[in-house]
Design a protein around this motif. Structure first.
Motif, mmCIF file in Angstrom:
data_model
loop_
_atom_site.group_PDB
_atom_site.id
_atom_site.type_symbol
_atom_site.label_atom_id
_atom_site.label_comp_id
_atom_site.label_asym_id
_atom_site.label_seq_id
_atom_site.Cartn_x
_atom_site.Cartn_y
_atom_site.Cartn_z
ATOM 1 N N ASP A 150 9.869 -0.123 -67.341
ATOM 2 C CA ASP A 150 10.489 1.037 -67.986
ATOM 3 C C ASP A 150 10.816 2.108 -66.958
ATOM 4 N N LYS A 151 11.933 2.763 -67.170
ATOM 5 C CA LYS A 151 12.375 3.800 -66.242
ATOM 6 C C LYS A 151 11.879 5.162 -66.696
ATOM 7 N N SER A 152 11.330 5.904 -65.759
ATOM 8 C CA SER A 152 10.888 7.256 -66.051
ATOM 9 C C SER A 152 12.082 8.194 -66.073
ATOM 10 N N LYS A 153 12.019 9.214 -66.928
ATOM 11 C CA LYS A 153 13.132 10.148 -67.043
ATOM 12 C C LYS A 153 13.247 11.066 -65.829
ATOM 13 N N LYS A 154 12.127 11.384 -65.214
ATOM 14 C CA LYS A 154 12.120 12.375 -64.146
ATOM 15 C C LYS A 154 12.254 11.757 -62.763
ATOM 16 N N THR B 69 10.215 4.787 -61.300
ATOM 17 C CA THR B 69 8.935 4.201 -61.697
ATOM 18 C C THR B 69 8.368 3.389 -60.537
ATOM 19 N N THR C 192 4.174 4.979 -65.078
ATOM 20 C CA THR C 192 4.307 5.531 -66.422
ATOM 21 C C THR C 192 3.037 5.355 -67.240
#
Length: 747
Positions: free
Chosen positions: A209-213, A216, A236
Motif C-alpha cells: 500500500d502506498k502512503s499518502k505523505k 512506503t 504503514t
C-alpha cells in the motif's frame, strides 16, 4: 548475622552513569528443529548500535560469554551465523558501511572484512545451504557473496539486477531466489541460481500500500518455505502475506500503529510474529477454514506489550524442549519470551547493565573507584566515614582519541600506573596527585602498544599479568627496560577438545583472571581452572568443571573460591598443606556445596563477583546484579530445611553433574519502588538485623543475604569494616531476571 556483619559500613556509590546502546540485531547460531535435542553449542549473537557484539549462552538461565567491543561511529545492523556440518560456526555482521565482516570470536577481532563496492549495506541474509550471503545496498543492488571456502573466505559471486531503491530487507528461498523489500514500497524477487537463464534478473515484483505523505518502506521480509509464502512488514504498520508462486497478495493485517521493523516465524511456519515502533509484538496463527477455495488462513492470535520502546529486531529458536522468542530494541534490554506460550507465558528481561564483564574496579589502598566506558576513563576518590558533600570527588577524567572502545583497565596498588586496554593496543599512564587532582602522563611501552588485551591485573606496583587478545598469558616487569621486547609468556595446559569447542573455538578462551601475591588463577569459558605460581612460573590444573564460571576470587584462606552459572559455590586449595594438596576441595566445600541456602541457589540472577571479609574472620561476600550475600566459611550450613541434594560425581579435579540443561524459572517482575538518588549523591548505609529484606540461615550466623541494593555494577571491600557497592541509578526500574517456565532442555 554475626556481629562483624552487623557493624559493616556500606558505601553506596550512585554517581556513575552507565549508558547502554540500542539492540539492533539478533541471530541464533542454529536453525530450529523440533525433532532434535538442543545442541550444546547453541548461542545467540546480539549486536548494538555502538558496535558492541555480544555472545549469549542460553544454558542455565542465559549467560553472557563474550563481548566484542565496538568503536567510534560503529554499529551492528545485521547478524547471521553460518553453521556447516564439520566446520566451526562463523559469524557475519554488517553496520552502516559497504563492508561485510566475519568475526574471530576467539580473539574478538575481525577475521575478514569484505567490501561489496555497491553502496552502504542495509540488509543481510544467509541462504538455506549456509554457503551464500545476500546483502541489500542503498544503491539498489543485491550482492551475492560465496562463503563456501571456509573460515575467513568471502568471494564475489554476482550482483543482481539493480533497481532505483534501497534494499531494506532481504531473504532467501533456498539458494535459488533472493527476495528483497525496497524503499519504494515494492517487494522484488531476483533469480540467483547459476543454472537459470534468468539469473540475476528481477523475475517478480509486488507492491504494498502506498502512503499518502511519503514512500512506503518495506522494512522486513521473511520467507515461509513450508507454505511458499512471503510475509512483509512496512512503514504503514501493515503486515502482508504473499503467495510467491503467483506473486499475489493473499492477506493484509493493519495491526500496528507505526512501522513494522521486524518479523520472525516458528519452526513449522504456522506462527508469525511482528513488532516495530509501536512497541507491541503481534502473533499471527495459521488456522484451517471450511471454505472450498482455501484450506487455511492467517489470523491475529494475540499481542503483548513487553517493550517500553521501539522493537528493532526479533528472532526465534525451537527444538525438543527449547522455545525461545527473543527481541530487543531502543529499550536496550534483552527480552526473552516463548513461541508456544507467547500470549500468556512468562518472559525474561535481561538488563543491558548486567556486569558479566566489568567496567568498574576499586583500588583499596588509595580508596579510588575507576570506571570506563567507550573511550573514557573516570576516577573518583572515596572519602572516609563522614557523611559530608566532599566525601567523594572526581579526580581524573581521561579521554582517548582511539577508534576502538576500552575492553578493561587496571590500576597499580599505589595508584600511580594505569593500564588501559583495547582489542588491538594497550596503553600505560602515570598518575600523579596534583592539587587534589590526578595529573596524567603517558608512558611508553612499544610491545604493549602493539598488543591487544582482554584481561589485566597487577600483582604489585611494577608487575603486570596480561591476557592478550590471542589468549596468551604474559608477565611484565614495568621497571625492567628489556620487558618492552621480552615479556614472559606462560603456557597453559592443553584442553581436550569436545564437540562444543570444535564448533565454537572461543570456549577455550580465558574469561576470568585473579591475582593475589605470587598466585594467579585463570579460568576459561569451558570451565577449566588453572593456577600459576609467579615464583617459578609453574602452572597447575585446579579443576575441570562442566559449567560456565561466573566469578572467581583468591581468598585469604589460601583458596580460590568460584561460582558457576547454576549458582553453585566451589572452593579449592591453592597451597600444599599437610591436610590437602593443591586443587583439593576445601572441607567447607565438600560439606556445603550441595546444601546451599535456597535464597542463594534459587536466586534468579547470577553471582558476578566475590570478595573476602576481614582478615580476622572467614567470611566471604558474593554479589549479583540485585543482591549481596555473605557466607561464614568457618561454619557449616543447616541442612534440615533443604530438599535431598543432587548427587555429584567427583573424579580427581573434575566436578561434573547431569544438569546439562538450559534452565528456566518463573517470572517475577516486581518493580523497584526505591527512589533513585541524585546522580551526584554518595550515601552510606548499614546492614541491620531488623531490615525486612535481610534473611539469614536458621542459626543467624552462617549465611546472610539482602536484595536492597539494585543494579549493582561492582562490590568490593575497602577495609576490614567497610564495603563499597557501586550501583547504576539509570538502569530500568522494571528490570526482571526471571526466565519463563519451560521444560528443561537436554543438550
Amino acid at each position: 548475622m554475626t556481629q562483624s556483619a552487623k557493624n559493616m559500613l556500606v558505601h553506596r556509590a550512585r554517581f556513575m552513569e552507565l549508558n547502554g546502546a540500542n539492540i539492533t540485531a539478533l541471530a541464533f547460531s542454529h536453525v530450529s528443529k523440533l525433532d532434535k535435542r538442543t545442541p550444546s553449542d547453541l548461542r545467540l549473537a546480539l549486536g548494538r548500535s555502538n558496535g558492541d557484539l555480544e555472545i549469549w549462552n542460553p544454558r542455565n538461565g542465559w549467560c553472557q560469554e563474550l563481548v566484542i567491543q565496538g568503536g567510534k561511529d560503529r554499529t551492528i545492523e545485521g547478524l547471521v551465523w553460518s553453521n556447516v556440518p564439520g566446520e566451526s560456526l562463523r559469524l557475519f555482521s554488517i553496520g552502516g558501511s559497504t563492508v561485510v565482516t566475519e568475526w574471530d570470536l576467539k580473539t574478538g577481532l575481525a577475521l575478514k572484512n569484505y567490501d561489496c563496492n555497491a553502496g552502504v549495506i542495509w540488509s543481510l541474509a544467509l541462504s538455506s545451504s549456509q554457503t551464500k550471503l545476500a546483502v541489500g545496498c542503498d544503491n539498489g543492488c543485491v550482492v551475492v557473496i560465496d562463503i563456501s571456502g571456509g573460515s575467513g573466505v568471502m568471494e564475489h559471486e554476482a550482483v543482481l539486477q539493480r533497481q532505483d531503491s534501497r534494499v531494506l530487507s532481504v531473504s532467501w528461498k533456498e539458494d535459488e531466489f533472493v527476495i528483497g523489500g525496497c524503499a519504494d514500497g515494492r517487494i522484488r524477487v531476483w533469480s540467483a541460481s547459476k543454472n537459470d537463464e534468468m539469473r540475476s534478473r528481477i523475475i517478480q515484483t509486488m507492491k504494498v500500500d502506498k502512503s499518502k505523505k511519503e514512500s512506503t518502506l518495506v522494512w522486513s521480509i521473511i520467507y515461509l518455505p513450508k507454505l511458499n509464502q512471503i510475509v512483509s512488514g512496512d512503514s504503514t504498520g501493515s503486515v502482508k502475506v504473499w503467495d510467491l508462486q503467483y506473486a499475489t497478495l493473499t492477506q493484509t493485517f493493519k495491526t500496528h500503529e507505526a512501522d513494522v521493523l521486524c518479523l520472525t516465524t516458528d519452526e513449522t511456519n504456522t506462527k508469525v510474529f511482528s513488532a516495530g515502533v509501536d512497541r507491541k509484538i503481534y502473533q499471527y496463527t495459521l488456522s484451517p477454514v471450511t471454505s472450498p477455495k482455501k484450506s487455511f488462513k492467517w489470523a491475529v492470535a494475540s499481542n503483548r506489550l513487553l517493550h517500553s520502546n521501539d522493537v528493532r529486531t526479533m528472532t526465534s529458536y525451537q527444538s525438543k524442549g527449547a522455545d525461545f522468542l527473543v527481541s530487543g530494541g531502543v529499550e536496550k534490554n534483552l527480552i526473552i519470551s516463548s513461541v508456544s506460550t507467547f500470549s500468556d507465558g512468562n518472559y525474561t528481561k535481561i538488563s543491558y547493565a548486567m556486569p558479566f564483564h566489568k567496567n568498574v574496579l576499586i583500588n583499596k589502598e588509595q580508596r579510588l573507584c575507576i570506571m570506563w566506558q567507550h573511550s573514557t576513563v573516570k576516577i573518583w576518590t572515596i572519602g572516609g566515614e563522614t557523611n559530608s558533600d566532599t566525601n567523594y570527588r572526581l579526580v581524573c577524567k581521561l579521554s582517548l582519541k582511539d577508534e576502538q572502545n576500552i575492553t578493561t583497565c587496571a590500576l597499580s596498588p599505589d595508584g600511580q600506573v594505569l593500564v588501559v586496554a583495547r582489542p588491538n593496543a594497550t596503553k600505560l599512564f602515570h598518575l600523579q596527585p596534583t592539587n587534589g587532582k590526578l595529573k596524567v602522563t603517558k608512558l611508553d611501552n612499544d610491545f604493549l602498544l602493539k598488543t591487544g588485551t582482554k584481561h589485566v591485573r597487577f600483582s604489585d606496583n611494577s608487575h603486570v599479568i596480561i591476557v592478550s587478545a590471542k589468549n596468551e598469558v604474559l608477565l611484565f616487569d614495568l621497571e625492567d627496560d628489556d620487558a618492552d621486547e621480552k615479556p614472559t609468556e606462560i603456557q597453559l595446559p592443553e584442553l581436550t577438545e569436545n564437540k562444543s569447542a570444535a564448533k565454537l573455538p572461543h570456549t577455550t578462551s580465558i574469561n576470568h583472571l585473579d591475582v593475589s601475591g605470587s598466585f594467579v588463577v585463570i579460568t576459561r569459558l569451558c570451565g577449566a581452572v588453572d593456577l600459576i605460581n609467579l615464583i617459578d612460573n609453574s602452572v597447575i590444573p585446579i579443576a575441570r568443571l562442566m559449567n560456565l564460571i561466573t566469578a572467581i576470587h583468591i581468598s585469604k584462606r589460601d583458596t580460590v573460591v568460584l561460582t558457576t552459572a547454576d549458582n553453585k559455590i566451589l572452593e579449592f586449595s591453592i597451597k600444599e598443606t599437610e591436610e590437602a594438596s593443591i586443587g583439593t576441595m576445601s572441607d567447607w566445600c565438600k560439606k556445603n556445596k550441595d546444601v546451599l541456602p535456597k535464597d542463594f541457589e534459587h536466586m534468579k540472577g547470577k553471582c558476578l563477583g566475590i570478595f573476602s571479609g576481614s582478615a580476622a574472620d572467614d567470611r566471604m561476600w558474593f554479589w549479583g546484579f540485585n543482591y549481596l550475600a555473605t557466607f561464614d566459611m568457618s561454619q557449616d550450613l543447616p541442612v534440615n530445611t533443604r530438599k535431598r541434594p543432587k548427587k555429584h560425581r567427583i573424579d580427581g579435579n573434575t566436578v561434573t553433574d547431569g544438569n546439562n540443561f538450559i534452565d528456566a524459572g518463573e517470572e517475577d517482575d516486581d518493580d523497584d519502588e526505591e527512589e533513585l538518588a541524585d546522580a551526584q549523591s554518595f550515601m552510606r548505609d548499614r546492614l541491620t538485623s531488623d531490615d525486612t529484606t535481610n534473611r539469614t540461615s536458621k542459626d543467624g550466623k552462617a549465611f546472610f543475604i539482602t536484595e536492597k541494593y539494585k543494579s549493582i555494577l561492582m562490590a568490593e571491600d575497602l577495609s576490614d569494616h567497610e564495603i563499597i557497592v557501586v550501583e547504576n541509578p539509570f538502569a530500568s526500574k522494571t528490570f526482571s531476571l526471571a526466565a519463563f517456565d519451560l521444560p528443561k532442555i537436554i543438550l
